[in-house]
Design a protein around this motif. Sequence first.
Motif, mmCIF file in Angstrom:
data_model
loop_
_atom_site.group_PDB
_atom_site.id
_atom_site.type_symbol
_atom_site.label_atom_id
_atom_site.label_comp_id
_atom_site.label_asym_id
_atom_site.label_seq_id
_atom_site.Cartn_x
_atom_site.Cartn_y
_atom_site.Cartn_z
ATOM 1 N N ARG A 27 0.840 -1.197 0.000
ATOM 2 C CA ARG A 27 0.000 0.000 0.000
ATOM 3 C C ARG A 27 0.872 1.244 0.000
ATOM 4 O O ARG A 27 1.970 1.256 0.538
ATOM 5 N N SER A 28 0.354 2.279 -0.610
ATOM 6 C CA SER A 28 1.100 3.532 -0.632
ATOM 7 C C SER A 28 1.158 4.157 0.769
ATOM 8 O O SER A 28 0.164 4.186 1.503
ATOM 9 N N ALA A 30 2.295 7.294 0.951
ATOM 10 C CA ALA A 30 2.511 8.689 0.565
ATOM 11 C C ALA A 30 1.773 9.678 1.468
ATOM 12 O O ALA A 30 2.275 10.771 1.726
ATOM 13 N N THR A 75 8.567 4.516 -5.119
ATOM 14 C CA THR A 75 7.168 4.108 -5.268
ATOM 15 C C THR A 75 6.296 4.568 -4.106
ATOM 16 O O THR A 75 5.083 4.399 -4.130
ATOM 17 N N ASN A 76 6.912 5.123 -3.074
ATOM 18 C CA ASN A 76 6.202 5.560 -1.861
ATOM 19 C C ASN A 76 5.506 4.421 -1.129
ATOM 20 O O ASN A 76 4.549 4.644 -0.383
ATOM 21 N N THR A 77 6.003 3.195 -1.323
ATOM 22 C CA THR A 77 5.440 2.066 -0.582
ATOM 23 C C THR A 77 6.344 1.615 0.553
ATOM 24 O O THR A 77 5.961 0.773 1.366
#
Length: 128
Positions: A27-28, A30, A75-77
């Motif tokens: 999941r992100s 971000a 990817t900010n994951t």
Amino acid sequence: QLQVVESGGGSVHPGGSLTLSCAASGRSLATYTIGWFRQAPGQAREGIACLSSRGANSDYRDSVKGRFTVSRDATNTTVLLQMNNLHPADTGVYYCAADRLGNLFSNCLLQSNEYDYWGQGTQVTVSS
């Protein structure tokens, strides 16, 4: 509900390096401010690093400044905690935590009560 998981702990000699990862099953992350905390044996948990949800701001405990770096992957994951020049005093269980309201603020805090979702921790041992 967000489930975060830490990985990358281990045993190193003084002066060594480790990189810890914090992820949430792809999941992100971000929109979450992420904090890193550690708990040494017999001591209270302390905040050591954090990174704002927008990635623009970070903060560090004085004892790790210049040695630890927190960052997000492309990817900010995953949020990484790069730890260099480790000392025996860095030994402890390291936790990552996510603040669900982090997207509302540009800064981050090292107080544990700011964070909503916690991982189970990963052990870091620094000894000769």
